[in-house]
Design an enzyme around this catalytic site. Structure first.
Site, PDB file in Angstrom:
ATOM      1  CD  GLU A   1       6.329  11.848   8.714  1.00  0.00           C
ATOM      2  OE1 GLU A   1       4.383  11.285   9.743  1.00  0.00           O
ATOM      3  OE2 GLU A   1       6.536  10.718   7.805  1.00  0.00           O
TER       4      GLU A   1
ATOM      5  N   GLY B   1      10.128   7.018   4.531  1.00  0.00           N
ATOM      6  CA  GLY B   1       9.360   6.570   3.429  1.00  0.00           C
ATOM      7  C   GLY B   1      10.250   6.926   2.106  1.00  0.00           C
TER       8      GLY B   1
ATOM      9  CD  GLU C   1      10.949   7.002  12.683  1.00  0.00           C
ATOM     10  OE1 GLU C   1      10.395   6.361  12.847  1.00  0.00           O
ATOM     11  OE2 GLU C   1      10.463   8.197  12.774  1.00  0.00           O
TER      12      GLU C   1
ATOM     13  CE  LYS D   1       4.763   7.520   8.950  1.00  0.00           C
ATOM     14  NZ  LYS D   1       6.125   8.527   8.136  1.00  0.00           N
TER      15      LYS D   1
ATOM     16  CG  HIS E   1       7.023  10.992  13.281  1.00  0.00           C
ATOM     17  ND1 HIS E   1       7.281  11.131  12.225  1.00  0.00           N
ATOM     18  CD2 HIS E   1       6.937   9.225  13.162  1.00  0.00           C
ATOM     19  CE1 HIS E   1       7.013  10.853  11.082  1.00  0.00           C
ATOM     20  NE2 HIS E   1       6.890   9.213  11.742  1.00  0.00           N
TER      21      HIS E   1
ATOM     22  CB  SER F   1      12.875   2.869   4.705  1.00  0.00           C
ATOM     23  OG  SER F   1      13.092   4.077   3.494  1.00  0.00           O
TER      24      SER F   1
ATOM     25  CG  ASN G   1       3.237   6.246  12.934  1.00  0.00           C
ATOM     26  OD1 ASN G   1       1.886   6.161  12.852  1.00  0.00           O
ATOM     27  ND2 ASN G   1       4.949   7.409  12.543  1.00  0.00           N
TER      28      ASN G   1
HETATM   29  P1  13P Z   1       8.435   4.130   6.800  1.00  0.00           P
HETATM   30  O1  13P Z   1       8.495   2.571   7.586  1.00  0.00           O
HETATM   31  O2  13P Z   1       7.364   4.627   5.825  1.00  0.00           O
HETATM   32  O3  13P Z   1       9.683   5.124   6.499  1.00  0.00           O
HETATM   33  O4  13P Z   1       8.513   5.510   7.830  1.00  0.00           O
HETATM   34  C1  13P Z   1       8.830   5.485   8.928  1.00  0.00           C
HETATM   35  C2  13P Z   1       8.188   6.296  10.189  1.00  0.00           C
HETATM   36  O5  13P Z   1       8.126   8.335  10.056  1.00  0.00           O
HETATM   37  C3  13P Z   1       7.401   5.263  11.772  1.00  0.00           C
HETATM   38  O6  13P Z   1       7.392   6.111  12.049  1.00  0.00           O
END
Ligand code: 13P
Length: 262
Positions: free
Chosen positions: A102, A178, A172, A13, A100, A217, A11
């Site tokens: 976010e 992150g 997640e 983003k 997601h 992560s 992903n």
């Molecule tokens: P990270 O792998 O950067 O922690 O992000 C996870 C994520 O949100 C994948 O959709």
């Protein structure tokens, strides 16, 4: 492919220009063809919407799938700024990441809206990857399970047993995204196991066969510890997927116990 084929999803983003996306996809294409990546597992990349077409074109014939990161409801119409599942499909997407954290946090997406988007995805012929996860506060308050079921319930109700097959869940934890922190593999497996048995009760015959991914992560160092888990079928990788070499390493990571169980 068996219903629980291991699945690794990148992903990106809101990162990478169209030109950068093309370079990544061309390098990944070379590695995929040279090293037979994707054998015994499915690989999917979720670029930004403007890069879907170039990434899908560069990866054509490799078996690597392409996902959108969101969709808007509707098909075509007077909806300025919106991008429907139908249009994403035409741009080369076969999958879509929905709900997601976010999107929930910054764009106000409710559990109900996510469920509506899942239906729109299925309608458009896209395979949904539905993200669920608890915040740090919910985690500390011992409300993880409650929050996950609250997020999943409208999706189960909307999809029903007919539209559920093929749907992927990504667990997640918001606090793991992150941050460099993850729950322990044992805790992840326990949460995924209880989601699986709940799904089995809600949707007899199809729920228990659902693929459940872990995200938050994940990197080339810790991926193997998630592959080995009984109830986890793969990973959704953010930051560590932006570097093509790192994602190639992850795509090659032995499946461990999962291989033996297959
Ligand atoms: P990270 O792998 O950067 O922690 O992000 C996870 C994520 O949100 C994948 O959709």
């Amino acid at each position: 492919m068996s219903p629980r084929t291991p699945l690794l999803v990148a992903n990106w983003k809101m990162y990478k220009t169209v030109a950068e996306s093309r370079v990544w996809a061309e390098r990944f294409r070379e590695a995929a063809l040279r090293e037979g990546l994707g054998q015994g597992r499915e690989l999917v990349v979720a670029p930004t919407a403007p890069s879907l077409w170039v990434v899908a074109t560069a990866l054509d014939g490799t078996g690597v799938g392409v996902a959108a990161q969101n969709l808007d409801l509707g098909v075509e119409g007077a909806l300025t700024g919106a991008v429907s599942g139908y249009l994403l499909r035409q741009a080369g997407a076969e999958w879509v990441v929905l709900g997601h954290s976010e999107r929930r946090q910054h764009f106000g997406e409710s559990d109900q809206l996510v469920a509506e988007k899942v239906l729109a995805a299925v309608e458009a012929g896209l395979e949904p990857i539905v993200c669920i996860g608890e915040t740090e506060e919910e985690h500390r308050a011992g409300k993880t399970q409650e929050r996950l079921l609250q997020q999943l319930s409208p999706v189960v109700a909307a999809a029903g047993p007919e539209r559920w097959p093929g749907l992927v869940i990504a667990y997640e934890p918001v606090w793991a995204i992150g941050s460099g922190r993850t729950p322990t593999p044992e805790v992840i497996d326990e949460i995924a196991g209880s989601l699986r048995s709940w799904l089995g009760q809600q949707l007899p015959g199809v729920g228990a066969a659902t693929r459940i991914l872990y995200g938050g992560s994940v990197n080339e160092q810790n991926l193997a510890s998630f592959w080995s888990l009984e109830h986890i079928d793969g990973a959704l990788v953010g930051g560590a997927s932006l570097d093509v070499e790192r994602f190639v390493t992850m795509a090659k990571t032995p499946l461990g116990a999962k291989e033996e169980r297959r």
